[in-house]
Design a protein around this motif. Structure first.
Motif, PDB file in Angstrom:
ATOM      1  N   GLY A  57       0.791  -1.222   0.000  1.00  0.00           N
ATOM      2  CA  GLY A  57       0.000   0.000   0.000  1.00  0.00           C
ATOM      3  C   GLY A  57       0.825   1.274   0.000  1.00  0.00           C
ATOM      4  O   GLY A  57       0.294   2.350  -0.239  1.00  0.00           O
ATOM      5  N   ALA A  58       2.129   1.160   0.262  1.00  0.00           N
ATOM      6  CA  ALA A  58       2.972   2.366   0.281  1.00  0.00           C
ATOM      7  C   ALA A  58       3.063   2.970  -1.113  1.00  0.00           C
ATOM      8  O   ALA A  58       2.962   4.174  -1.297  1.00  0.00           O
ATOM      9  CB  ALA A  58       4.361   2.032   0.803  1.00  0.00           C
ATOM     10  N   VAL A  59       3.275   2.120  -2.107  1.00  0.00           N
ATOM     11  CA  VAL A  59       3.314   2.528  -3.510  1.00  0.00           C
ATOM     12  C   VAL A  59       2.560   1.444  -4.269  1.00  0.00           C
ATOM     13  O   VAL A  59       2.842   0.256  -4.096  1.00  0.00           O
ATOM     14  CB  VAL A  59       4.768   2.609  -4.035  1.00  0.00           C
ATOM     15  N   ARG A  60       1.609   1.840  -5.089  1.00  0.00           N
ATOM     16  CA  ARG A  60       0.816   0.830  -5.782  1.00  0.00           C
ATOM     17  C   ARG A  60       1.598   0.230  -6.947  1.00  0.00           C
ATOM     18  O   ARG A  60       2.173   0.960  -7.754  1.00  0.00           O
ATOM     19  CB  ARG A  60      -0.483   1.440  -6.306  1.00  0.00           C
ATOM     20  N   PRO A  61       1.633  -1.111  -7.028  1.00  0.00           N
ATOM     21  CA  PRO A  61       2.251  -1.740  -8.203  1.00  0.00           C
ATOM     22  C   PRO A  61       1.614  -1.201  -9.482  1.00  0.00           C
ATOM     23  O   PRO A  61       0.408  -0.963  -9.527  1.00  0.00           O
ATOM     24  CB  PRO A  61       1.954  -3.230  -8.009  1.00  0.00           C
ATOM     25  N   GLY A  62       2.454  -0.978 -10.484  1.00  0.00           N
ATOM     26  CA  GLY A  62       1.971  -0.414 -11.742  1.00  0.00           C
ATOM     27  C   GLY A  62       2.236   1.069 -11.866  1.00  0.00           C
ATOM     28  O   GLY A  62       2.197   1.620 -12.959  1.00  0.00           O
ATOM     29  N   ILE A  63       2.514   1.737 -10.743  1.00  0.00           N
ATOM     30  CA  ILE A  63       2.865   3.165 -10.795  1.00  0.00           C
ATOM     31  C   ILE A  63       4.110   3.306 -11.674  1.00  0.00           C
ATOM     32  O   ILE A  63       5.049   2.516 -11.573  1.00  0.00           O
ATOM     33  CB  ILE A  63       3.153   3.714  -9.378  1.00  0.00           C
ATOM     34  N   GLU A  64       4.100   4.295 -12.538  1.00  0.00           N
ATOM     35  CA  GLU A  64       5.227   4.521 -13.437  1.00  0.00           C
ATOM     36  C   GLU A  64       5.896   5.851 -13.134  1.00  0.00           C
ATOM     37  O   GLU A  64       5.232   6.825 -12.809  1.00  0.00           O
ATOM     38  CB  GLU A  64       4.749   4.531 -14.893  1.00  0.00           C
ATOM     39  N   LEU A  65       7.222   5.837 -13.251  1.00  0.00           N
ATOM     40  CA  LEU A  65       8.004   7.067 -13.150  1.00  0.00           C
ATOM     41  C   LEU A  65       8.685   7.278 -14.494  1.00  0.00           C
ATOM     42  O   LEU A  65       9.151   6.312 -15.101  1.00  0.00           O
ATOM     43  CB  LEU A  65       9.114   6.916 -12.107  1.00  0.00           C
ATOM     44  N   PRO A  66       8.765   8.510 -14.973  1.00  0.00           N
ATOM     45  CA  PRO A  66       9.575   8.737 -16.174  1.00  0.00           C
ATOM     46  C   PRO A  66      11.026   8.382 -15.859  1.00  0.00           C
ATOM     47  O   PRO A  66      11.567   8.827 -14.840  1.00  0.00           O
ATOM     48  CB  PRO A  66       9.420  10.235 -16.448  1.00  0.00           C
ATOM     49  N   TRP A  67      11.643   7.557 -16.685  1.00  0.00           N
ATOM     50  CA  TRP A  67      13.013   7.100 -16.441  1.00  0.00           C
ATOM     51  C   TRP A  67      13.975   8.276 -16.360  1.00  0.00           C
ATOM     52  O   TRP A  67      14.902   8.289 -15.572  1.00  0.00           O
ATOM     53  CB  TRP A  67      13.398   6.115 -17.541  1.00  0.00           C
ATOM     54  N   GLU A  68      13.733   9.316 -17.164  1.00  0.00           N
ATOM     55  CA  GLU A  68      14.648  10.456 -17.178  1.00  0.00           C
ATOM     56  C   GLU A  68      14.686  11.174 -15.833  1.00  0.00           C
ATOM     57  O   GLU A  68      15.675  11.819 -15.493  1.00  0.00           O
ATOM     58  CB  GLU A  68      14.270  11.448 -18.288  1.00  0.00           C
ATOM     59  N   LYS A  69      13.621  11.072 -15.034  1.00  0.00           N
ATOM     60  CA  LYS A  69      13.574  11.775 -13.749  1.00  0.00           C
ATOM     61  C   LYS A  69      13.948  10.872 -12.579  1.00  0.00           C
ATOM     62  O   LYS A  69      13.969  11.312 -11.441  1.00  0.00           O
ATOM     63  CB  LYS A  69      12.164  12.322 -13.510  1.00  0.00           C
TER      64      LYS A  69
END
Length: 168
Positions: A57-69
């Protein structure tokens, strides 16, 4: 002896799959190293996708971050160390402390590597308060956990499929 594992060994029996092993590693790191959130991520083209996170629950699986950041990209490309007890003191990390990452005061990350030597993703941890320099003693524990997960992939255990982005 029938070959069955005695009941007293259930806690050290092999995990049934890679996902269970990764969850076990994250739970172990949370208990023994501390920090606020531990994640297993996969790098897919220009984005970093969270596969697993602890605590749940801390971070939901599937959340995406831009690789560049991503902090992890800075670590992978050698612009910043695998461990930053104070992210503000590392220029490559300080410049990325925006948006969802603005609260990250300490970071640790280790590459997860496929059998062919290509990057799969990362095992990483974050903390919302800076860590003492003594936290560097735990680095080898994080590295061995990541190497174990890479080894299980190389041995034929499949990581989980990419989860759907919960923001879609």
């Amino acid at each position: 002896m029938t070959g069955m594992v005695p009941s007293g060994f259930a806690d050290v029996a092999p995990w049934p799959d890679w996902c269970a092993a990764a969850e076990g590693a994250l739970g172990f790191l949370a208990e023994h190293v501390g920090w606020d959130i531990w994640m297993v991520t996969q790098v897919v083209e220009d984005r970093q996708v969270v596969l697993l996170a602890h605590p749940a629950g801390a971070v939901r699986p599937g959340i995406e971050l831009p690789w560049e950041k991503s902090f992890c990209r800075q670590m992978i490309e050698g612009n910043a160390p695998r461990l930053a007890t104070v992210t503000a003191a590392v220029p490559a990390y300080a410049s990325r402390s925006t948006g969802a990452l603005s609260d990250i005061a300490a970071y640790v990350g280790v590459p997860l590597v496929r059998a062919d030597g290509t990057l799969f993703g990362t095992l990483c941890g974050v903390a919302y308060r800076a860590k003492p320099r003594s936290a560097a003693r735990e680095m080898s524990v994080v590295e061995i956990a990541a190497r174990m997960l890479s080894t299980l992939m190389a041995a034929g255990m499949e990581p989980p499929p990419l989860p759907d982005d919960p923001n879609d």
